[in-house]
Design a protein around this motif. Structure first.
Motif, short mmCIF file in Angstrom:
data_model
loop_
_atom_site.label_atom_id
_atom_site.label_comp_id
_atom_site.label_asym_id
_atom_site.label_seq_id
_atom_site.Cartn_x
_atom_site.Cartn_y
_atom_site.Cartn_z
N SER A 45 0.86 -1.19 0.00
CA SER A 45 0.00 0.00 0.00
C SER A 45 0.89 1.23 0.00
O SER A 45 2.10 1.14 0.25
N ASP A 46 0.29 2.38 -0.30
CA ASP A 46 1.03 3.61 -0.60
C ASP A 46 1.93 4.04 0.55
O ASP A 46 1.61 3.87 1.71
N SER A 47 3.01 4.67 0.18
CA SER A 47 3.90 5.29 1.17
C SER A 47 4.78 6.29 0.45
O SER A 47 5.19 6.08 -0.69
N LEU A 48 5.08 7.37 1.11
CA LEU A 48 6.13 8.27 0.65
C LEU A 48 7.30 8.19 1.64
O LEU A 48 8.39 7.72 1.33
N ARG A 49 7.04 8.65 2.87
CA ARG A 49 8.10 8.82 3.86
C ARG A 49 8.75 7.50 4.28
O ARG A 49 9.98 7.39 4.35
N THR A 50 7.92 6.50 4.58
CA THR A 50 8.49 5.27 5.13
C THR A 50 9.33 4.55 4.09
O THR A 50 10.45 4.11 4.37
N ARG A 51 8.76 4.44 2.88
CA ARG A 51 9.48 3.71 1.84
C ARG A 51 10.76 4.45 1.44
O ARG A 51 11.86 3.88 1.48
N VAL A 99 7.97 -4.28 5.30
CA VAL A 99 6.69 -4.60 4.66
C VAL A 99 5.61 -3.61 5.09
O VAL A 99 5.45 -3.34 6.29
N ARG A 100 4.87 -3.11 4.12
CA ARG A 100 3.60 -2.42 4.40
C ARG A 100 2.51 -3.18 3.65
O ARG A 100 2.65 -3.47 2.47
N HIS A 101 1.44 -3.48 4.39
CA HIS A 101 0.35 -4.25 3.79
C HIS A 101 -0.96 -3.84 4.45
O HIS A 101 -0.99 -3.58 5.65
N GLU A 127 -0.81 -1.21 13.41
CA GLU A 127 0.40 -0.62 13.99
C GLU A 127 1.34 -0.06 12.93
O GLU A 127 1.29 -0.45 11.75
N HIS A 128 2.25 0.76 13.41
CA HIS A 128 3.33 1.33 12.59
C HIS A 128 4.49 1.60 13.55
O HIS A 128 4.80 2.75 13.87
N PRO A 129 5.14 0.52 14.00
CA PRO A 129 6.11 0.70 15.10
C PRO A 129 7.34 1.54 14.73
O PRO A 129 7.88 2.22 15.61
N THR A 130 7.77 1.50 13.47
CA THR A 130 8.96 2.30 13.14
C THR A 130 8.63 3.79 13.18
O THR A 130 9.47 4.61 13.54
N GLN A 131 7.39 4.14 12.81
CA GLN A 131 6.98 5.55 12.92
C GLN A 131 6.93 5.97 14.39
O GLN A 131 7.36 7.07 14.75
N ALA A 132 6.42 5.07 15.24
CA ALA A 132 6.33 5.41 16.66
C ALA A 132 7.72 5.61 17.27
O ALA A 132 7.92 6.50 18.11
N CYS A 256 3.25 15.30 13.80
CA CYS A 256 2.31 14.59 12.91
C CYS A 256 3.13 13.61 12.08
O CYS A 256 4.16 14.01 11.52
N PRO A 257 2.69 12.36 11.99
CA PRO A 257 3.47 11.43 11.15
C PRO A 257 3.37 11.76 9.66
O PRO A 257 4.20 11.31 8.89
N LEU A 258 2.35 12.55 9.29
CA LEU A 258 2.09 12.91 7.89
C LEU A 258 1.74 11.65 7.09
O LEU A 258 2.15 10.57 7.47
N PRO A 259 1.00 11.71 6.02
CA PRO A 259 0.52 12.94 5.40
C PRO A 259 -0.65 13.55 6.17
O PRO A 259 -1.25 12.92 7.02
N ARG A 260 -0.94 14.81 5.83
CA ARG A 260 -2.10 15.50 6.39
C ARG A 260 -3.03 15.88 5.25
O ARG A 260 -2.59 16.00 4.10
N1 CP Z 1 4.22 8.51 8.23
C1 CP Z 1 4.09 7.65 7.19
O1 CP Z 1 3.96 6.44 7.37
O2 CP Z 1 4.13 8.24 5.98
P1 CP Z 1 4.03 7.48 4.58
O3 CP Z 1 2.63 6.90 4.50
O4 CP Z 1 4.30 8.53 3.55
O5 CP Z 1 5.05 6.38 4.58
#
Ligand code: CP
Length: 299
Positions: A45-51, A99-101, A127-132, A256-260
């Motif tokens: 699934s979509d990601s900008l920052r994490t990927r 992995v993001r799923h 969850e999103h432990p690396t963001q936390a 904010c983890p973003l996106p907003r």
């Molecule tokens: N914070 C975060 O997970 O951003 P992305 O969805 O852009 O990876």
């Protein structure tokens, strides 16, 4: 740490160790610590920052990456290739797989299938432990310690995964106050609050965004389509604006983890309270810390 599927796997010592390591990377930069390693990035699934963040973190440590951005499903295939088959196929070439799923349980199942560390980069609404970890690193840069933090988390607390992992991490610390502010029907699920049940930490649930007694406002996100419809009035009430900040405690910082979408008005970006783009910058160093913790480079 064999992998990182849930923030439940992180005790205070491990969290503090990763914060210290991220601080060192921030001060000193990376280096060829993971030279010869390969990190697979499976983003279903979509990601900008994490990927992109893990790609840059790996490059800063001289590791190589490759990206798989979804299941293969051609006209001659009756169904998409199962992610289990994809993960088993690439596990032999990788030293870690991020992995993001959209499925909340799948990432944990994948970790059981293979010996290579799996890093959960967001599993559905869970969850999103690396963001936390990036979030607690940002908080540590704002105020030094996590102990004694006074925090408001605002938004769809039922469905936004990063704030679930954040609550699990904060439960390891002492004298933390959290005000959970959400529209009706989108309250923080109790399964993420274990660390607040029998500790010196305090939690308060509210539909009103009172900000005058907290040091950090964490804007968890309020997507347009939530499991319960949110009225325009509730949406506007929960939006962080310059006007809202005038009623906040002096020196408050907005994370904010973003996106907003409109959860933080763009007019806030230029204020001293805005910390979310710095939080995003700092996250790189936490991702480097996570990779060096999990990946054993080839000899
Ligand atoms: N914070 C975060 O997970 O951003 P992305 O969805 O852009 O990876």
């Amino acid at each position: 740490m064999p992998g990182l599927v849930s923030a439940r796997e992180l005790d205070r010592a491990k969290s503090d160790q990763l914060i210290s390591r991220a601080s060192r990377f921030l001060d000193e930069g990376g280096g060829p610590l993971l030279a010869g390693s390969v990190i697979g990035l499976l983003f279903y699934s979509d990601s900008l920052r994490t990927r992109a963040g893990f790609e840059v973190a790996a490059a800063n440590l001289s590791a190589r990456t490759f990206v798989v951005s979804g299941a293969r499903h051609t006209p001659v295939m009756s169904m998409a290739e199962p992610v289990q088959d994809a993960v088993r196929s690439i596990a032999g070439w990788c030293d870690a797989i991020c992995v993001r799923h959209p499925d909340a349980t799948l990432v944990g199942e994948l970790a059981e299938l293979i010996d290579v560390p799996i890093v959960n980069c967001g599993n559905g609404e869970d969850e999103h432990p690396t963001q936390a970890l990036a979030d607690v690193f940002a908080i540590s840069r704002i105020r030094g310690s996590i102990d004694g933090l006074r925090l408001a988390v605002v938004g769809d607390l039922a469905g936004m995964r990063a704030v679930h992992s954040l609550m699990l991490l904060l439960g390891n610390y002492r004298d933390v106050f959290v005000r959970c502010v959400s529209p009706p029907g989108l309250q923080m699920p109790v399964q993420y609050l274990g660390g607040f049940a029998s500790s010196t930490n305090t939690i308060e649930h509210s539909a009103r965004a009172r900000l005058d007694d907290v040091e950090v406002v964490y804007v968890a996100g309020l997507p347009r389509h939530t499991r319960v419809e949110v009225s325009d009035a509730d949406r506007a009430h929960l939006s962080v604006t310059r006007e809202a900040l005038r009623r906040a405690r002096p020196g408050v910082r907005v994370l904010c983890p973003l996106p907003r979408i409109d959860e933080i008005a763009q007019e806030v970006d230029a204020t001293p309270e805005a910390f979310y783009f710095e939080q995003s910058r700092l996250a790189l160093f936490m991702r480097m810390a996570i990779l060096t913790e999990l990946v054993r480079p080839p000899r």
